[in-house]
Design an enzyme around this catalytic site. Structure first.
Site, mmCIF file in Angstrom:
data_model
loop_
_atom_site.group_PDB
_atom_site.id
_atom_site.type_symbol
_atom_site.label_atom_id
_atom_site.label_comp_id
_atom_site.label_asym_id
_atom_site.label_seq_id
_atom_site.Cartn_x
_atom_site.Cartn_y
_atom_site.Cartn_z
ATOM 1 N N HIS A 215 0.816 -1.212 0.000
ATOM 2 C CA HIS A 215 0.000 0.000 0.000
ATOM 3 C C HIS A 215 0.851 1.264 0.000
ATOM 4 O O HIS A 215 0.387 2.329 -0.386
ATOM 5 C CB HIS A 215 -0.907 0.036 1.226
ATOM 6 C CG HIS A 215 -1.888 -1.090 1.303
ATOM 7 N ND1 HIS A 215 -2.917 -1.239 0.408
ATOM 8 C CD2 HIS A 215 -1.985 -2.138 2.155
ATOM 9 C CE1 HIS A 215 -3.630 -2.322 0.719
ATOM 10 N NE2 HIS A 215 -3.079 -2.881 1.776
ATOM 11 N N HIS B 15 6.123 6.606 6.709
ATOM 12 C CA HIS B 15 5.683 6.136 5.401
ATOM 13 C C HIS B 15 5.223 7.328 4.587
ATOM 14 O O HIS B 15 5.162 8.452 5.093
ATOM 15 C CB HIS B 15 4.561 5.097 5.535
ATOM 16 C CG HIS B 15 3.342 5.640 6.211
ATOM 17 N ND1 HIS B 15 3.148 5.565 7.578
ATOM 18 C CD2 HIS B 15 2.253 6.290 5.727
ATOM 19 C CE1 HIS B 15 1.997 6.142 7.883
ATOM 20 N NE2 HIS B 15 1.436 6.591 6.787
ATOM 21 N N HIS C 23 2.698 8.966 1.121
ATOM 22 C CA HIS C 23 1.536 8.894 0.244
ATOM 23 C C HIS C 23 1.814 9.791 -0.958
ATOM 24 O O HIS C 23 2.330 10.899 -0.791
ATOM 25 C CB HIS C 23 0.278 9.366 0.971
ATOM 26 C CG HIS C 23 -0.050 8.562 2.195
ATOM 27 N ND1 HIS C 23 -0.896 7.469 2.177
ATOM 28 C CD2 HIS C 23 0.371 8.688 3.479
ATOM 29 C CE1 HIS C 23 -0.989 6.959 3.389
ATOM 30 N NE2 HIS C 23 -0.223 7.684 4.206
ATOM 31 N N GLU D 181 -2.355 13.542 1.163
ATOM 32 C CA GLU D 181 -3.645 13.182 1.753
ATOM 33 C C GLU D 181 -4.361 14.426 2.260
ATOM 34 O O GLU D 181 -5.520 14.675 1.928
ATOM 35 C CB GLU D 181 -3.439 12.170 2.872
ATOM 36 C CG GLU D 181 -2.893 10.848 2.376
ATOM 37 C CD GLU D 181 -3.352 9.673 3.213
ATOM 38 O OE1 GLU D 181 -4.087 8.827 2.681
ATOM 39 O OE2 GLU D 181 -2.962 9.606 4.395
ATOM 40 N N HIS E 174 4.450 10.881 6.626
ATOM 41 C CA HIS E 174 3.891 10.712 7.960
ATOM 42 C C HIS E 174 4.922 10.023 8.857
ATOM 43 O O HIS E 174 5.319 8.889 8.576
ATOM 44 C CB HIS E 174 2.620 9.850 7.921
ATOM 45 C CG HIS E 174 1.474 10.506 7.217
ATOM 46 N ND1 HIS E 174 0.369 9.809 6.745
ATOM 47 C CD2 HIS E 174 1.252 11.818 6.909
ATOM 48 C CE1 HIS E 174 -0.479 10.652 6.181
ATOM 49 N NE2 HIS E 174 0.044 11.873 6.266
ATOM 50 N N THR F 219 -5.255 7.126 8.463
ATOM 51 C CA THR F 219 -5.809 7.366 7.128
ATOM 52 C C THR F 219 -5.919 6.084 6.303
ATOM 53 O O THR F 219 -6.203 6.130 5.110
ATOM 54 C CB THR F 219 -4.965 8.399 6.353
ATOM 55 O OG1 THR F 219 -3.643 7.869 6.163
ATOM 56 C CG2 THR F 219 -4.901 9.714 7.106
ATOM 57 N N THR F 220 -5.680 4.936 6.943
ATOM 58 C CA THR F 220 -5.894 3.639 6.312
ATOM 59 C C THR F 220 -6.692 2.775 7.292
ATOM 60 O O THR F 220 -6.679 3.019 8.499
ATOM 61 C CB THR F 220 -4.556 2.936 5.981
ATOM 62 O OG1 THR F 220 -3.764 2.831 7.180
ATOM 63 C CG2 THR F 220 -3.784 3.683 4.922
#
Length: 335
Positions: free
Chosen positions: A118, A145, A147, A157, A170, A253-254
């Site tokens: 992901h 991690h 995004h 995000e 993040h 957020t996941t």
């Protein structure tokens, strides 16, 4: 007795009145059944399998896209979800949002970088902590991690006044006394995430070369490799440039979207070249598709207040003060 449902008149009782309907033909039955079957097929296609991002969704890959995350993870339908769009004119200045204290952020470490199917994630094997900034206690770094979008396109995000940056970092922390993230997430303020935006630069950011280089070895999902020595400090702006930030209460957020996160989003973005940004889009999801669009759409604020630090206002006031002092000195010298 066998009743032919296609020939016998049907009756519906409404408030003790009987309405006789005409016989239902097989053609009419097919016209009713076909849309139901199609809807059932679509529901199966849309709702089956693991969670995924919108860029992954297709009927060849049965997965729950962001709009359906709450089907399997009820917290994803909560009222305090992340990310959000920050409308700067609606933020409220909070004097308690003082500069952070970063402990051991300068310390170098050799971690493992992984394509988890992901995102790209790196565990933090050393004790690096944050405190101050109106946090209730100190928090220790667990992992970081990212995004991103598609080849350097919009991919953050969170958004600021509707603007979506190319990428977002993040750095995930948990309260210092917890030993695992699962336990920390049971605390309504157990997790603190520092969020950083990226911007396109004309030149490469050499501090990111260890990560960019490692991406070549983890293109396939679940791939991992050792990371060259890095520090958390080299990944983010200098500490003196981290006084301007936003704060709100939100969630992961996941999935499972647990609402246990104290969010801090810094104004000053991190520069990366277009080539560096594009390197992330060469990774692959579990199904082999290019890993792009790895962001959740912004969620409703639902009455939450977003706060801002006083840094920007203080800097503006200082600039005005300096300008006034310069003007005063100029006048005194002319006399």
């Amino acid at each position: 007795m066998v009743i032919d449902k296609y020939k016998r008149p049907r009756a519906i009782t409404l408030e003790k009145q009987v309405i006789v309907l005409p016989p239902l033909s097989r053609v009419n039955m097919q016209q009713l059944i076909l849309p139901v079957l199609l809807a059932s097929c679509w529901t199966t296609c849309a709702g089956a399998g693991d969670w995924c991002y919108q860029s992954q969704f297709s009927c060849d890959h049965h997965c729950n896209a962001p709009d359906n995350w709450d089907h399997a993870h009820t917290d994803c339908g909560g009222r305090n979800q992340s990310p959000i769009n920050i409308v700067t004119r609606k933020t409220l200045r909070d004097e308690r949002l003082t500069p952070f204290q970063f402990a051991n952020y300068q310390q170098a470490f050799r971690g493992t970088i992984k394509n988890n199917g992901h995102s790209v994630q790196v565990g933090v094997p050393i004790l690096s902590t944050i405190s101050g900034g109106s946090l209730s206690t100190s928090y220790k770094a667990v992992q970081f991690h990212l995004h991103w979008g598609n080849n350097g396109g919009p991919g953050s995000e969170h958004t600021i006044d509707g603007e979506q940056y190319p990428m977002e970092l993040h750095i995930v922390h948990m309260k210092h006394h917890y030993t695992d993230l699962t336990t920390a997430l049971s605390d309504p303020q157990g997790v603190a995430v520092l969020g950083f935006f990226y911007e396109k630069s004309n030149s490469a950011n050499r501090k990111y070369e260890p990560i960019i280089k490692a991406l070549q070895s983890i293109k396939a999902a679940n791939g991992n490799t050792s990371l060259q020595s890095i520090s958390l400090a080299q990944l983010i702006p200098p500490e003196q440039n981290l006084t301007n930030y936003y704060r709100y209460k939100g969630s992961l957020t996941t999935p499972g979207c647990t609402e246990a996160v104290v969010w801090t989003l810094f104004e000053n973005p991190i520069p990366l070249s277009m080539e560096q940004l594009r390197a992330f889009s060469e990774l692959k999801f579990q199904d082999g598709k290019r890993m792009v669009g790895t962001f959740r759409p912004v969620q409703p604020l639902n009455g939450r207040q977003v706060f801002r630090s006083g840094g920007a206002v203080i800097m503006a006031s200082s600039a005005l003060l300096l300008a006034a002092m310069a003007a005063a000195l100029g006048l005194s010298q002319s006399n």
